[in-house]
Design an enzyme around this catalytic site. Structure first.
Site, PDB file in Angstrom:
ATOM      1  N   ASP A 202       0.873  -1.167   0.000  1.00 57.87           N
ATOM      2  CA  ASP A 202       0.000   0.000   0.000  1.00 57.87           C
ATOM      3  C   ASP A 202       0.916   1.226   0.000  1.00 57.87           C
ATOM      4  OD1 ASP A 202      -1.608   2.143   0.545  1.00 57.87           O
ATOM      5  OD2 ASP A 202      -2.679   1.205   2.228  1.00 57.87           O
ATOM      6  N   THR A 229      -3.281   5.824  -2.880  1.00 55.77           N
ATOM      7  CA  THR A 229      -4.165   6.969  -3.036  1.00 55.77           C
ATOM      8  C   THR A 229      -3.543   7.884  -4.086  1.00 55.77           C
ATOM      9  OG1 THR A 229      -2.984   8.075  -1.244  1.00 55.77           O
ATOM     10  CG2 THR A 229      -5.047   6.971  -0.671  1.00 55.77           C
ATOM     11  N   LYS A 232      -1.957  12.035  -2.136  1.00 57.33           N
ATOM     12  CA  LYS A 232      -0.870  12.331  -1.194  1.00 57.33           C
ATOM     13  C   LYS A 232       0.354  12.788  -2.009  1.00 57.33           C
ATOM     14  CE  LYS A 232      -3.194   9.463   2.147  1.00 57.33           C
ATOM     15  NZ  LYS A 232      -3.236   8.256   2.984  1.00 57.33           N
ATOM     16  N   ARG A 238      -8.694  13.215  -4.585  1.00 56.01           N
ATOM     17  CA  ARG A 238      -8.913  12.191  -3.551  1.00 56.01           C
ATOM     18  C   ARG A 238      -9.480  10.944  -4.218  1.00 56.01           C
ATOM     19  NH1 ARG A 238      -7.985  15.183   0.776  1.00 56.01           N
ATOM     20  NH2 ARG A 238      -7.939  13.310   2.024  1.00 56.01           N
TER      21      ARG A 238
HETATM   22  C1  LIG Z   1      -4.220   7.480   3.477  1.00 53.75           C
HETATM   23  C2  LIG Z   1      -4.049   6.010   3.455  1.00 53.75           C
HETATM   24  C3  LIG Z   1      -5.122   5.143   3.142  1.00 53.75           C
HETATM   25  C4  LIG Z   1      -6.560   5.558   3.077  1.00 53.75           C
HETATM   26  O1  LIG Z   1      -6.930   6.537   2.276  1.00 53.75           O
HETATM   27  P1  LIG Z   1      -8.336   7.278   2.434  1.00 53.75           P
HETATM   28  O2  LIG Z   1      -8.449   7.957   1.122  1.00 53.75           O
HETATM   29  O3  LIG Z   1      -8.206   8.181   3.611  1.00 53.75           O
HETATM   30  O4  LIG Z   1      -9.387   6.249   2.636  1.00 53.75           O
HETATM   31  C5  LIG Z   1      -4.852   3.802   3.036  1.00 53.75           C
HETATM   32  N1  LIG Z   1      -3.622   3.317   3.239  1.00 53.75           N
HETATM   33  C6  LIG Z   1      -2.582   4.095   3.578  1.00 53.75           C
HETATM   34  C7  LIG Z   1      -1.246   3.498   3.818  1.00 53.75           C
HETATM   35  C8  LIG Z   1      -2.768   5.477   3.708  1.00 53.75           C
HETATM   36  O5  LIG Z   1      -1.727   6.238   4.055  1.00 53.75           O
END
Ligand SMILES: *Cc1c(COP(=O)(O)O)cnc(C)c1O
Length: 420
Positions: A202, A229, A232, A238
């Protein structure tokens, strides 16, 4: 945002308009240092507020359940092709509505309820969706959670191997929300191979750094699945993406739709396509490099002042500061103090934290957003200096006010993209 649209909002819903203006001011005159946040591109804001929001597009390009898909097919095909090129993977699904559903789609698409998943513990840097007991996924699957090495805060790969052999997971998951080091993908692959498990990373936090070529690409190390995502370090809208080897493509697509979701948000898919187009430009490599340089500069500046950092430094875009040890302040107080000087960070639980999550022992600081504004090493040194001064003098409100005005002066030289 088009001025005429803003004028309409102002005339017809002044309360929402006022909140929008307030947030715009907050973003312009403060600096976002939460590692999971960023300022997206004006072109992405344009797609998000676009007429693609009007369109239902259940299904996939060429196989939709509604008519009128000429242009939705075009943007989704572009987003998928660009994702494959940027991350050097065989298949991409760009429909997950955000990060949490993207991970759910993988678990539910490839595993059976009750199957074992080996993942990083939330309190050691893993994400809620990596099996925290409070998450629904934690109820559906048997998560075994590895922790970090108590001596240096880094992942203990021997211990992960031992846990894997003991618990025989179907899926080995790496990736983090609060861990300032890169991942040894070969070690994770060897662990998964030893028990015949699927490998998943992830990369939500650091996909932009993989795209920019400054952190390792898990697909170069034979990984099966990567989720991320878009909002970030990638600087997009988003949303979530699932990238995978061809052998998992069908199962992943079926799991996202119709397994988990209905219609994709096509305005967001357009934004993902734009984001990935940007990630292919040479400037994005410079951006990713600067994110790392800025983080290292901050880490060195903190360490030079005797501040305690989890793992003793950083290899990526974030730092985890032990505020309790360094300043005698819990993370909640530190976060609030830094808010008063317009620097936004988040309180953060640290490995084996004796304090509770809402009053943890540290804060998390990240450089992706400040780097998007064009800030470089010298600015990072100023930020660290201001943070240390503030945290060392928690009740000196006159000092806080004067630092706040210095922060605002700096901000005026570095406008936020998309905010005029
Ligand atoms: C931010 C994040 C998510 C979740 O993302 P959302 O869009 O807030 O649901 C999942 N996994 C990791 C490692 C993250 O940093």
């Amino acid at each position: 945002m088009q001025q005429s649209h803003l004028d309409l909002l102002k005339a017809n819903d002044p309360e929402i308009h006022a909140a929008l203006e307030g947030e715009s001011r907050r973003q312009r005159l403060g600096i976002e240092l939460i590692p999971s946040e960023n300022y997206t591109y004006p072109e992405v804001l344009c797609t998000l507020g676009s007429i693609f929001t009007n369109k239902y597009a259940e299904g996939y390009p060429g196989r939709r359940y509604y008519g009128g898909q000429t242009y939705t097919d075009r943007i989704e095909d572009l987003a998928r092709e660009r994702a494959k090129a940027v991350f050097r993977c065989e298949h991409a699904n760009v429909q997950p509505l955000s990060g949490s559903p993207m991970n759910q789609a993988v678990y539910l698409g490839l595993l059976e309820p009750g199957d074992t998943i080996l993942a990083m513990d939330l309190s050691h840097g893993g994400h809620l969706t990596h099996g925290a007991p409070v998450s629904h996924m934690g109820k559906l699957f048997n998560f075994v959670r590895y922790t970090t090495d108590p001596t240096d805060g880094s992942i203990d790969y021997d211990e992960v191997m031992r846990l894997a052999k003991e618990t025989q997971p179907k899926l080995v998951l790496c990736g983090y929300t609060s861990y300032p080091r890169d991942i040894d993908y070969d070690a994770f692959k060897a662990i998964a191979d030893a028990v015949g498990a699927i490998t998943m990373v992830d990369a939500s936090h650091f996909a932009g750094l993989v795209a920019g070529g400054v952190l390792e690409n898990p697909f170069d190390h034979g990984f099966d699945i990567m989720t991320t995502t878009a909002h970030k370090s990638l600087r997009g809208p988003r949303a979530g993406l699932v990238l995978c080897k061809e052998q998992f493509a069908k199962a992943i697509d079926k799991s996202v739709f119709p397994g988990l979701q209905g219609g994709p948000h096509m305005n967001t898919v357009a934004g993902i396509a734009v984001t990935l187009g940007k990630a292919m430009e040479p400037e994005f490599k410079d951006y990713a490099k600067q994110v790392l340089v800025n983080a290292r500069t901050m880490a060195d500046a903190f360490l030079a002042e005797g501040v305690s950092l989890v793992t003793g430094g950083t290899d990526n875009h974030m730092l985890v500061v032990n505020t309790e040890e360094s300043f005698g302040l819990d993370g909640k107080v530190a976060e609030e103090l830094l808010d008063t000087i317009s620097l936004t960070v988040n309180k953060q639980i640290i490995p084996d934290d004796p304090n509770p999550p809402l009053k943890p022992s540290g804060i998390r600081i990240g450089t992706p957003a400040a780097t998007t504004r064009g800030m470089t090493e010298d600015h990072m040194k100023h930020l660290v200096h201001w943070m240390i001064q503030t945290l060392k003098a928690p009740s000196n409100t006159a000092l806080h006010a004067s630092i706040k005005s210095e922060v605002e002066t700096l901000c005026r030289d570095f406008p936020v993209p998309g905010i005029s």
